[in-house]
Scaffold this active site. Structure first.
Site, PDB file in Angstrom:
ATOM      1  N   SER A 133       0.810   8.019  -4.124  1.00 49.36           N
ATOM      2  CA  SER A 133      -0.010   7.484  -5.227  1.00 49.36           C
ATOM      3  C   SER A 133      -0.432   6.059  -4.872  1.00 49.36           C
ATOM      4  O   SER A 133       0.254   5.392  -4.082  1.00 49.36           O
ATOM      5  CB  SER A 133       0.821   7.456  -6.510  1.00 49.36           C
ATOM      6  OG  SER A 133       0.167   6.702  -7.520  1.00 49.36           O
ATOM      7  N   TYR A 146       8.758   5.194 -10.975  1.00 51.65           N
ATOM      8  CA  TYR A 146       7.705   6.059 -10.420  1.00 51.65           C
ATOM      9  C   TYR A 146       7.035   5.380  -9.224  1.00 51.65           C
ATOM     10  O   TYR A 146       6.895   5.978  -8.154  1.00 51.65           O
ATOM     11  CB  TYR A 146       6.670   6.393 -11.492  1.00 51.65           C
ATOM     12  CG  TYR A 146       5.525   7.235 -10.961  1.00 51.65           C
ATOM     13  CD1 TYR A 146       5.707   8.589 -10.690  1.00 51.65           C
ATOM     14  CD2 TYR A 146       4.273   6.680 -10.706  1.00 51.65           C
ATOM     15  CE1 TYR A 146       4.672   9.366 -10.176  1.00 51.65           C
ATOM     16  CE2 TYR A 146       3.236   7.445 -10.211  1.00 51.65           C
ATOM     17  CZ  TYR A 146       3.442   8.787  -9.949  1.00 51.65           C
ATOM     18  OH  TYR A 146       2.408   9.547  -9.445  1.00 51.65           O
TER      19      TYR A 146
END
Ligand SMILES: NC(=O)c1ccc[n+]([C@@H]2O[C@H](COP(=O)([O-])OP(=O)(O)OC[C@H]3O[C@@H](n4cnc5c(N)ncnc54)[C@H](OP(=O)(O)O)[C@@H]3O)[C@@H](O)[C@H]2O)c1
Length: 253
Positions: A133, A146
């Site tokens: 990501s 995350y």
């Protein structure tokens, strides 16, 4: 028998990868996720034989099921996509133990374990696609665990790409920005969903997946879709991370 293996194939980007992989030169598609009904629906849509693995990859033993299936069959894997992953919005102290350890268990431990389990069965010229990501380019307060998990995926995958060069296996870390999937439904089911409120410049899953497959075919170790996400990557390289984090804290609300 040549197979492609896709985790997180029940929705979002993983599902798109599965549809695209089924159009390639594979004899079988192996799909992994918890929602078996979704995987069965996917099977109905595809012209290639599908083997369904309804596994909760947060459970450490689940990867053994995949590994045993690989041991049993005469399988060569041409494509592995690790797309299973999730995020929960919120400050770390507001999150439950299950949320923070769950993100590490799936995004980090399961991705590493699946890759390790599949590697001995990968053919020369095989490709591994790991979904990281843009969150992995710097630390992100409010999406802390995350972002840290995706930094792991990015670094692990880039180094693995170099380690596997002699075996002719390419590893590509895909770094999407905000992308329209069920990701947000999951991320907002938490104590403080309002911790991140703004989701500008949303990409379409099919565009991210198309670019990822192209970049993987070209042998790239990182794939970033969209000018804004490339700019983000550059900014995170050029500016001190304390400034990038301060900018993020203004943007996210
Ligand atoms: N959407 C974004 O904005 C965005 C941005 C950057 C990176 N990403 C990353 O992209 C990847 C794909 O996410 P997405 O956006 O396509 O979201 P998504 O639609 O929510 O897909 C997530 C997939 O992971 C699977 N999964 C979740 N928990 C699992 C578990 N315990 N065991 C096995 N499978 C599990 C889900 O299947 P089941 O629920 O059926 O198990 C689903 O197939 C993730 O790694 C995510 O972190 C997303």
């Amino acid at each position: 028998m040549k197979a492609a293996i896709i985790t997180g194939a029940s929705s979002g980007m993983g599902r798109r990868f599965a549809v695209q992989a089924a159009k390639g030169k594979v004899d079988e598609l192996w799909v992994v996720a918890r929602r078996e009904d979704r995987l069965k629906e996917l099977e109905q849509e595809l012209d290639v034989p599908v083997r369904i693995f309804p596994l909760d990859l947060e459970q450490p033993g689940s990867v053994c099921v995949l590994e045993n299936a690989l041991k049993e069959g005469n399988i060569r894997v041409s494509l592995l996509v690790n797309a299973a992953g999730f995020c929960k919005f919120g400050k770390t102290a507001e999150q439950s133990r299950a949320e923070v350890t769950g993100m590490v268990a799936l995004n980090v431990a399961a991705l590493t374990a699946v890759t390790q389990a599949v590697l001995p069965y990968m053919e020369r010229g095989g490709r591994i696609i790991q979904i990281a990501s843009v969150a992995g380019f710097q630390p992100l307060p409010g999406m802390n665990v995350y972002a840290a998990s995706k930094a792991y995926v990015l670094h692990y995958s880039r180094a693995l790409n170099r380690e596997l060069k002699k075996q002719g296996i390419t590893v590509t870390a895909v770094c999407p920005g905000w992308t329209k999937t069920e990701f947000f439904d999951v991320a907002k089911q938490t104590e403080n969903p309002g911790e991140v409120k703004n989701f500008p410049l949303m990409s379409r899953a099919e565009d991210v997946v198309r670019k990822a497959l192209k970049d993987s075919e070209k042998g790239k170790d990182v794939s970033v879709f969209g000018f804004h996400n490339k700019l983000h990557r550059l900014g995170a390289k050029l500016f001190p991370h304390r400034l990038v984090m301060a900018a993020w804290e203004r943007i996210k609300n």
